[in-house]
Design a protein around this motif. Sequence first.
Motif, PDB file in Angstrom:
ATOM      1  N   GLU A  66       0.824  -1.209   0.000  1.00 27.23           N
ATOM      2  CA  GLU A  66       0.000   0.000   0.000  1.00 27.23           C
ATOM      3  C   GLU A  66       0.859   1.261   0.000  1.00 27.23           C
ATOM      4  O   GLU A  66       1.974   1.267   0.534  1.00 27.23           O
ATOM      5  CB  GLU A  66      -0.928  -0.037   1.236  1.00 27.23           C
ATOM      6  N   SER A  67       0.354   2.350  -0.613  1.00 28.31           N
ATOM      7  CA  SER A  67       1.131   3.599  -0.661  1.00 28.31           C
ATOM      8  C   SER A  67       1.202   4.216   0.730  1.00 28.31           C
ATOM      9  O   SER A  67       0.327   3.973   1.580  1.00 28.31           O
ATOM     10  CB  SER A  67       0.487   4.597  -1.618  1.00 28.31           C
ATOM     11  N   GLN A  68       2.233   5.031   0.931  1.00 26.85           N
ATOM     12  CA  GLN A  68       2.415   5.667   2.242  1.00 26.85           C
ATOM     13  C   GLN A  68       1.205   6.541   2.586  1.00 26.85           C
ATOM     14  O   GLN A  68       0.724   6.534   3.716  1.00 26.85           O
ATOM     15  CB  GLN A  68       3.699   6.508   2.214  1.00 26.85           C
ATOM     16  N   ALA A  69       0.707   7.269   1.582  1.00 25.25           N
ATOM     17  CA  ALA A  69      -0.422   8.185   1.840  1.00 25.25           C
ATOM     18  C   ALA A  69      -1.665   7.410   2.281  1.00 25.25           C
ATOM     19  O   ALA A  69      -2.384   7.816   3.197  1.00 25.25           O
ATOM     20  CB  ALA A  69      -0.718   8.985   0.576  1.00 25.25           C
ATOM     21  N   ARG A  70      -1.900   6.278   1.625  1.00 26.94           N
ATOM     22  CA  ARG A  70      -3.110   5.514   1.968  1.00 26.94           C
ATOM     23  C   ARG A  70      -2.949   4.797   3.312  1.00 26.94           C
ATOM     24  O   ARG A  70      -3.913   4.613   4.045  1.00 26.94           O
ATOM     25  CB  ARG A  70      -3.467   4.538   0.839  1.00 26.94           C
ATOM     26  N   LEU A  71      -1.720   4.385   3.613  1.00 30.88           N
ATOM     27  CA  LEU A  71      -1.489   3.779   4.939  1.00 30.88           C
ATOM     28  C   LEU A  71      -1.746   4.821   6.023  1.00 30.88           C
ATOM     29  O   LEU A  71      -2.418   4.547   7.023  1.00 30.88           O
ATOM     30  CB  LEU A  71      -0.043   3.269   5.050  1.00 30.88           C
ATOM     31  N   GLU A  72      -1.246   6.020   5.785  1.00 30.16           N
ATOM     32  CA  GLU A  72      -1.440   7.091   6.774  1.00 30.16           C
ATOM     33  C   GLU A  72      -2.936   7.369   6.967  1.00 30.16           C
ATOM     34  O   GLU A  72      -3.420   7.474   8.096  1.00 30.16           O
ATOM     35  CB  GLU A  72      -0.725   8.365   6.287  1.00 30.16           C
ATOM     36  N   LYS A  73      -3.663   7.434   5.868  1.00 31.95           N
ATOM     37  CA  LYS A  73      -5.103   7.716   5.932  1.00 31.95           C
ATOM     38  C   LYS A  73      -5.831   6.624   6.729  1.00 31.95           C
ATOM     39  O   LYS A  73      -6.651   6.899   7.597  1.00 31.95           O
ATOM     40  CB  LYS A  73      -5.648   7.781   4.501  1.00 31.95           C
ATOM     41  N   ALA A  74      -5.487   5.359   6.438  1.00 39.15           N
ATOM     42  CA  ALA A  74      -6.152   4.245   7.136  1.00 39.15           C
ATOM     43  C   ALA A  74      -5.845   4.287   8.637  1.00 39.15           C
ATOM     44  O   ALA A  74      -6.735   4.134   9.478  1.00 39.15           O
ATOM     45  CB  ALA A  74      -5.708   2.909   6.537  1.00 39.15           C
ATOM     46  N   ILE A  75      -4.568   4.515   8.972  1.00 38.76           N
ATOM     47  CA  ILE A  75      -4.176   4.488  10.397  1.00 38.76           C
ATOM     48  C   ILE A  75      -4.815   5.664  11.139  1.00 38.76           C
ATOM     49  O   ILE A  75      -5.256   5.538  12.281  1.00 38.76           O
ATOM     50  CB  ILE A  75      -2.629   4.464  10.541  1.00 38.76           C
ATOM     51  N   TRP A  76      -4.933   6.779  10.451  1.00 39.78           N
ATOM     52  CA  TRP A  76      -5.560   7.956  11.059  1.00 39.78           C
ATOM     53  C   TRP A  76      -7.081   7.751  11.193  1.00 39.78           C
ATOM     54  O   TRP A  76      -7.667   7.913  12.257  1.00 39.78           O
ATOM     55  CB  TRP A  76      -5.226   9.200  10.212  1.00 39.78           C
ATOM     56  N   GLU A  77      -7.711   7.338  10.088  1.00 43.21           N
ATOM     57  CA  GLU A  77      -9.185   7.253  10.100  1.00 43.21           C
ATOM     58  C   GLU A  77      -9.722   6.077  10.896  1.00 43.21           C
ATOM     59  O   GLU A  77     -10.726   6.194  11.585  1.00 43.21           O
ATOM     60  CB  GLU A  77      -9.722   7.140   8.664  1.00 43.21           C
ATOM     61  N   TYR A  78      -9.082   4.918  10.778  1.00 45.60           N
ATOM     62  CA  TYR A  78      -9.627   3.730  11.435  1.00 45.60           C
ATOM     63  C   TYR A  78      -9.025   3.501  12.820  1.00 45.60           C
ATOM     64  O   TYR A  78      -9.529   2.694  13.590  1.00 45.60           O
ATOM     65  CB  TYR A  78      -9.387   2.473  10.584  1.00 45.60           C
ATOM     66  N   GLY A  79      -7.905   4.211  13.101  1.00 44.57           N
ATOM     67  CA  GLY A  79      -7.267   3.990  14.397  1.00 44.57           C
ATOM     68  C   GLY A  79      -7.297   5.220  15.285  1.00 44.57           C
ATOM     69  O   GLY A  79      -6.890   5.145  16.432  1.00 44.57           O
TER      70      GLY A  79
END
Length: 303
Positions: free
Chosen positions: A149-162
Amino acid sequence: MRGKTVAEHVSVMLNEVLEALPLQPGAIVVDGTLGLGGHSAAICQKIAPGGQILGFDWDSSMLELGKARLAGFESVSQHFFNEDYRAISLRVEELNLRGKINGILMDLGLNNAQIEDSARGISFRTEGPLDMRMDRQSGEPAAAYLNRESQARLEKAIWEYGDENWAKKIAQVIVQRRKDHPFRTTSDLVDAVAEAIPPAKRDKRIHFATRTFQAIRIAVNHELDDLEGAVRDAARCLAIDGVIVTLSYHSGEDRAVKHAFRELRQEGGFKELFDKPQTPTQAEINANSKSRSAKMRALRRTT
Ligand SMILES: C[S@@+](CC[C@H](N)C(=O)[O-])C[C@H]1O[C@@H](n2cnc3c(N)ncnc32)[C@H](O)[C@@H]1O
């Protein structure tokens, strides 16, 4: 009533769920998240004789345990589906039960048996392969997701879901680390989070990897994708006076349910049972700390 099930999952807000659902002998109930069947077993006691229960779980091992738990209720007819609860409306239609469902329960998230199974890699507490899939027959294991996964999408997932304030740094460390050492195990992810969050900045109330593990699990299983639509579709299967009850454990889940209920109310023919989400009593939280984040909502079909 306290619902300790075979593989040690304590059903959350059991009494409150039983009170909210209109249960009497002969009632037809859908359990969209059967799990170990703790809620369903208590429901079956109330809808016997003559009731019907439709149990869904996308995790085949949980479905088997749930089924076994309900085996003794011979006077309740039982249908089981190793499927996503997004299929509730379709299966209800096939059984000619649309408009006849008296109760629906969606106890979102996962149960203890899944968390504690080290082979699944859901918990940061045990060393295991970084899989995290609920349905292990399909989808992408967490390790593969983290490795591509791209860094931007990993960041988004960790921020939004965590709800993780360190999402940016954690995503950066994941992408950096995977270049030399692709992610394989739970400790690979724990180590990456440990590198990203300085010890002095860690939240003392929870383990520093809690939020990241939750976020990656939600992303891998697409747990929030169209949850709102799933709740709406399920509620439209209810009979008049039928009730849908949801238990959510994460702000994203609760938001999706809240929006679905609001839309149904605005459409007309539905009324919420409570002005605000119900939460477990302090006694329940003391007895089962995992219930502490639970929020229960309920909606009745009126016309
Ligand atoms: C919190 S547990 C349910 C526990 C159950 N109420 C009990 O008392 O034993 C949630 C269950 O729902 C299942 N689940 C989660 N999301 C699902 C989905 N989208 N479709 C079907 N099952 C799902 C999980 O595999 C898990 O077994």
